[in-house]
Enzyme design. Structure first.
Site, PDB file in Angstrom:
ATOM      1  N   ASP A  17       1.170  10.340   3.671  1.00 23.90           N
ATOM      2  CA  ASP A  17       1.875  11.220   4.592  1.00 23.90           C
ATOM      3  C   ASP A  17       0.884  12.211   5.202  1.00 23.90           C
ATOM      4  OD1 ASP A  17       3.858  12.368   5.999  1.00 23.90           O
ATOM      5  OD2 ASP A  17       4.805  13.386   4.303  1.00 23.90           O
TER       6      ASP A  17
ATOM      7  N   LYS B 193       2.201   4.666   1.549  1.00 25.77           N
ATOM      8  CA  LYS B 193       2.303   5.207   2.905  1.00 25.77           C
ATOM      9  C   LYS B 193       1.901   6.685   2.839  1.00 25.77           C
ATOM     10  CE  LYS B 193       5.295   5.133   6.954  1.00 25.77           C
ATOM     11  NZ  LYS B 193       5.131   6.499   7.421  1.00 25.77           N
TER      12      LYS B 193
ATOM     13  N   CYS C 104       6.792  46.979   6.288  1.00 27.76           N
ATOM     14  CA  CYS C 104       7.155  48.364   6.005  1.00 27.76           C
ATOM     15  C   CYS C 104       5.832  49.092   5.768  1.00 27.76           C
ATOM     16  CB  CYS C 104       8.032  48.451   4.758  1.00 27.76           C
ATOM     17  SG  CYS C 104       8.182  50.128   4.140  1.00 27.76           S
TER      18      CYS C 104
ATOM     19  N   CYS D  76      13.440  49.122   6.448  1.00 27.29           N
ATOM     20  CA  CYS D  76      13.082  48.562   5.147  1.00 27.29           C
ATOM     21  C   CYS D  76      14.313  48.577   4.236  1.00 27.29           C
ATOM     22  CB  CYS D  76      11.951  49.385   4.530  1.00 27.29           C
ATOM     23  SG  CYS D  76      11.573  48.885   2.849  1.00 27.29           S
TER      24      CYS D  76
ATOM     25  N   TYR E 151      -7.013   2.198   5.915  1.00 29.90           N
ATOM     26  CA  TYR E 151      -6.178   1.083   5.472  1.00 29.90           C
ATOM     27  C   TYR E 151      -6.084  -0.091   6.424  1.00 29.90           C
ATOM     28  CZ  TYR E 151      -3.053   4.140   8.107  1.00 29.90           C
ATOM     29  OH  TYR E 151      -2.524   4.960   9.054  1.00 29.90           O
TER      30      TYR E 151
ATOM     31  N   CYS F 239      13.231  51.364   1.279  1.00 29.28           N
ATOM     32  CA  CYS F 239      12.985  52.792   1.519  1.00 29.28           C
ATOM     33  C   CYS F 239      13.570  53.243   2.858  1.00 29.28           C
ATOM     34  CB  CYS F 239      11.493  53.087   1.462  1.00 29.28           C
ATOM     35  SG  CYS F 239      10.592  52.431   2.875  1.00 29.28           S
TER      36      CYS F 239
ATOM     37  N   CYS G 170       7.257  53.381  -0.879  1.00 25.50           N
ATOM     38  CA  CYS G 170       8.236  52.282  -0.846  1.00 25.50           C
ATOM     39  C   CYS G 170       8.222  51.580  -2.211  1.00 25.50           C
ATOM     40  CB  CYS G 170       7.862  51.319   0.283  1.00 25.50           C
ATOM     41  SG  CYS G 170       8.980  49.926   0.418  1.00 25.50           S
TER      42      CYS G 170
ATOM     43  N   LYS H 100      10.814   3.555   3.090  1.00 24.24           N
ATOM     44  CA  LYS H 100      10.782   5.029   3.024  1.00 24.24           C
ATOM     45  C   LYS H 100      11.510   5.539   1.788  1.00 24.24           C
ATOM     46  CE  LYS H 100       9.079   6.539   7.094  1.00 24.24           C
ATOM     47  NZ  LYS H 100       9.316   7.449   8.159  1.00 24.24           N
TER      48      LYS H 100
ATOM     49  N   GLU I 129       0.853  -1.199   0.000  1.00 23.81           N
ATOM     50  CA  GLU I 129       0.000   0.000   0.000  1.00 23.81           C
ATOM     51  C   GLU I 129       0.880   1.236   0.000  1.00 23.81           C
ATOM     52  OE1 GLU I 129      -2.339  -0.294   3.571  1.00 23.81           O
ATOM     53  OE2 GLU I 129      -2.992  -2.324   3.082  1.00 23.81           O
TER      54      GLU I 129
END
Ligand code: AMP
Ligand code: ZN
Length: 668
Positions: free
Chosen positions: A116, A114, A422, A404, A223, A407, A428, A310, A112
């Protein structure tokens, strides 16, 4: 009275079944509208007759319960983890151990995927879901039943010939496409994107308001059936039966009879996992025969009859050279790690996003640190660790900037927000160009002929300061610019002219009001019908709109309270942009209702946008990706090969633009 009870029960059964057709089988038998009507009927009846309450009613899908504390519950059967393997040799070792114990040369295995996600243990009694518990530490987990009930792929009531009591385990996931959509929405609302589907799914289960959980696109693959007395002979049989009872079982599993079969399955999915719409991190191999499973039993940590293989996530170490900071159109500052280039997964990685200050603090990053970079399912690589032992004696901690980078104004950081901002909205430069770039982008005004670089060029040459200035551009100014050929200039003017046809909801989105993403813009446009109505409405009136909360309403009011913004809108209006809902946009027919189209290729008579509009005007839907929900592929010439392969697999018919017109003209 009894007939009312019967009526309620019939409605519940009907809705359970339609839910199954829609979410598990992907084959709805009634329209969304009819489903909603039936659900509303049931909601009304349940309100009127609370004595016939049922905690597993389909109405519990919408959520509503507020959970203060999740009760800790001991698992009747511990939720073990899985032994891991990373190579063919590991698998061979496992297989040899099996042979030693069972002495069977014809062992069968069920392989099957796996998944995640987050594992969950569901308890059913007499066909009803009665409890859902997270894995926790494997011995005890949290009772998240109310939240789990909102997940539509999990049946509340079973069908067929199920045992009176059993448990079933599965994995809760968020599909990649849904995850991207969630993040696009968050970004358009000025919020930080979620990191990955698994953590988001996991966080969703622990939300205290189940109504919020109902809004998350959670799905579940089951499952493993768990019972005290075995009821089936094989794992394969378990899955087939669970499928019959209404569970969502992935059809990707495979019965294998040799290590060679298993390796083939692994190789196939390692190469093809990119094409799945959800993330997997490996393969799970199970001894198929349940008698053997019982015989093999468990170690203190995992079953001896199962092993995970894995997949490798590629990781590599490299040097962190520096951190630079980007300013987004909303003024949000994003730190970016500049790395010594390394080859990873076939491409050179030079940069990795650091998201915000918390990420830098988490690893306590210093310049010249050797960092570990990983390329997971995401496109942008991320930093997952630091090799502290390799740190220079004279280390230099990364200090988040205070001003920033563009600017030089002092940045602001609120306790409640992850980002620094900012606030120099008007002056800006990256915010100015960012807003114009958003305005011309594909999902906003979709101005052909203009791209992000051209906007930078126009701005740095002093030709534009805001998006309204685009419409005042003069040919003689443009032609003088570097890299501007006559043809490109012409295209810009054509693109600008075309944009005057773009509908009000997209114009509203294009304005770039903070927190007003595509969906919100659509809602507001439909509600207020014109910019004049919107501008003259108060905070309270905005708050009355469904799903428009404080944050969005305040942001809209703020936007229109700035004189410059209002001036720009008046200019755009004069230029001829759509600031009212177009009446001709109203539905023509319902002939395509219930059909979902995917459009691909090049067409002769209509543009893609025109085709999309035609579909919508006639009650249909279109989607950009093919799934089992797709009814037709609307194809021109040069359909992409991966799309072709997918529709073949799913047996989806292709129709031409003429076929579509014919379908529409068939309307009664
Ligand atoms: P690990 O957490 O790495 O030890 O792996 C064990 C976990 O894999 C289980 O707790 C499940 O949540 C998950 N898992 C995903 N897909 C499957 C599957 N098909 N069969 C069994 N476990 C699975
Ligand atoms: Zn700035």
């Amino acid at each position: 009275m009894n007939s009312i009870k019967k009526n309620i029960e019939n409605l519940r059964n009907e809705l359970h079944l339609h839910n199954y057709y829609y979410y598990v089988l992907d084959k709805p038998k009634i329209s969304d509208y009819d489903f909603d009507m039936k659900l509303n009927d049931l909601i009304d009846l349940e309100k009127q007759y609370p004595e016939f309450n049922d905690v597993n009613s389909p109405t519990s899908r919408v959520g509503g319960a507020i959970i203060k504390n999740f009760n800790s519950v001991k698992h009747e059967f511990p939720m073990y983890s899985l032994d891991n393997s990373y190579s063919k040799d590991d698998l061979e070792d496992w297989d040899n151990r099996l042979y030693k114990n069972l002495q069977d040369n014809d062992l069968q295995y069920l392989c099957e995927l796996k998944f995640d996600g987050v594992s969950i243990n569901l308890t059913y009694e007499n066909g009803k879901l009665i409890k859902a518990v997270t894995r926790g530490d494997g011995i005890q987990g949290d009772d998240v039943t109310e939240n789990i009930k909102t997940i539509k792929t999990i049946p509340l009531k079973l069908k067929g010939n199920y045992p009176s009591k059993f448990q079933i385990r599965g994995e809760i996931i968020i599909e990649k496409g849904d995850f991207i959509k969630m993040n696009e929405k968050r970004l358009s609302e000025g919020l930080d994107p979620y990191m990955n589907p698994r953590n988001t799914a996991s966080g969703s289960l622990k939300l205290q308001d189940s109504k919020e959980v109902a809004k998350r696109p959670l799905k579940c693959f089951l499952y493993q059936i768990v019972t005290s007395k075995q009821i089936f002979k094989t794992q394969n049989e378990c899955l087939l039966n669970a499928l019959d009872w209404g569970f969502n079982i992935s059809n990707t599993y495979k019965l294998c009879s040799s290590l060679k079969d298993i390796t083939e399955y692994i190789t196939y999915w390692d190469a093809n996992r990119e094409n799945l719409n959800y993330e997997i991190d490996g393969i799970v191999i199970k001894v198929n025969k349940i008698d053997y499973q019982d015989e093999l039993g468990f170690t203190s940590k995992y079953p001896r009859w199962s092993i995970a293989y894995k997949f490798k996530t590629e990781q590599i170490s490299t040097k962190l050279l520096s951190v630079s900071y980007q300013v987004g159109r909303t003024g949000a500052i994003t730190p970016v790690a500049n790395l010594e280039p390394v080859l990873l997964g076939g491409t050179y990685v030079k940069r990795a996003s650091l998201h915000n200050q918390d990420q830098i603090n988490k690893f306590d990053l210093c310049i010249n640190d050797i960092v570990i970079v990983e390329k997971g399912g995401e496109i942008i690589p991320k930093i997952v660790g630091v090799e502290i032992e390799k740190r220079d004696i004279k280390y230099e901690k990364i200090k988040f900037i205070e001003n920033c980078p563009s600017c030089y104004k002092l940045l602001s950081k609120k306790e409640s927000e992850a980002h620094h901002y900012c606030l120099n909205y008007n002056d800006c430069p990256p915010q100015i160009t960012g807003r114009i770039q958003h305005f011309i982008s594909r999902k906003a005004m979709d101005i052909n002929g203009l791209g992000n670089e051209t906007i930078d060029l126009l701005y740095s040459n002093g030709l534009i300061l805001n998006y309204a200035d685009l419409y005042d551009l003069k040919k003689e100014n443009l032609i003088l610019l570097e890299r501007m050929a006559e043809k490109s200039v012409e295209n810009i003017f054509i693109g600008l002219e075309d944009s005057k046809k773009i509908g009000f909801e997209r114009v509203l989105f294009a304005l770039g009001i903070r927190y007003v993403g595509q969906t919100v813009a659509k809602k507001i446009a439909n509600k207020f019908k014109s910019i004049d109505n919107l501008m003259s409405s108060s905070l309270d009136e905005l708050l009355l709109v469904d799903e428009i909360g404080d944050r969005i309403s305040e942001s809209i009011v703020d936007f229109f309270s700035i004189k410059e913004n209002v001036d720009i809108i008046y200019r755009l209006k004069k230029i001829g942009l759509q600031f009212e809902m177009d009446k001709s946009n109203e539905k023509i027919s319902d002939v395509l209702s219930g059909y979902i189209f995917v459009i691909s290729g090049v067409f002769n008579n209509y543009s893609r946008d025109e085709l999309k509009r035609l579909i919508e005007l006639n009650g249909g839907k279109w989607s950009s990706s093919i799934s089992s929900k797709t009814n037709y592929l609307l194809g021109g010439s040069n359909i992409g090969p991966s799309k072709l392969l997918k529709i073949k697999k799913l047996e989806i018919p292709i129709i031409s633009e003429n076929d579509l017109i014919e379908m529409i003209n068939l309307k009664p």
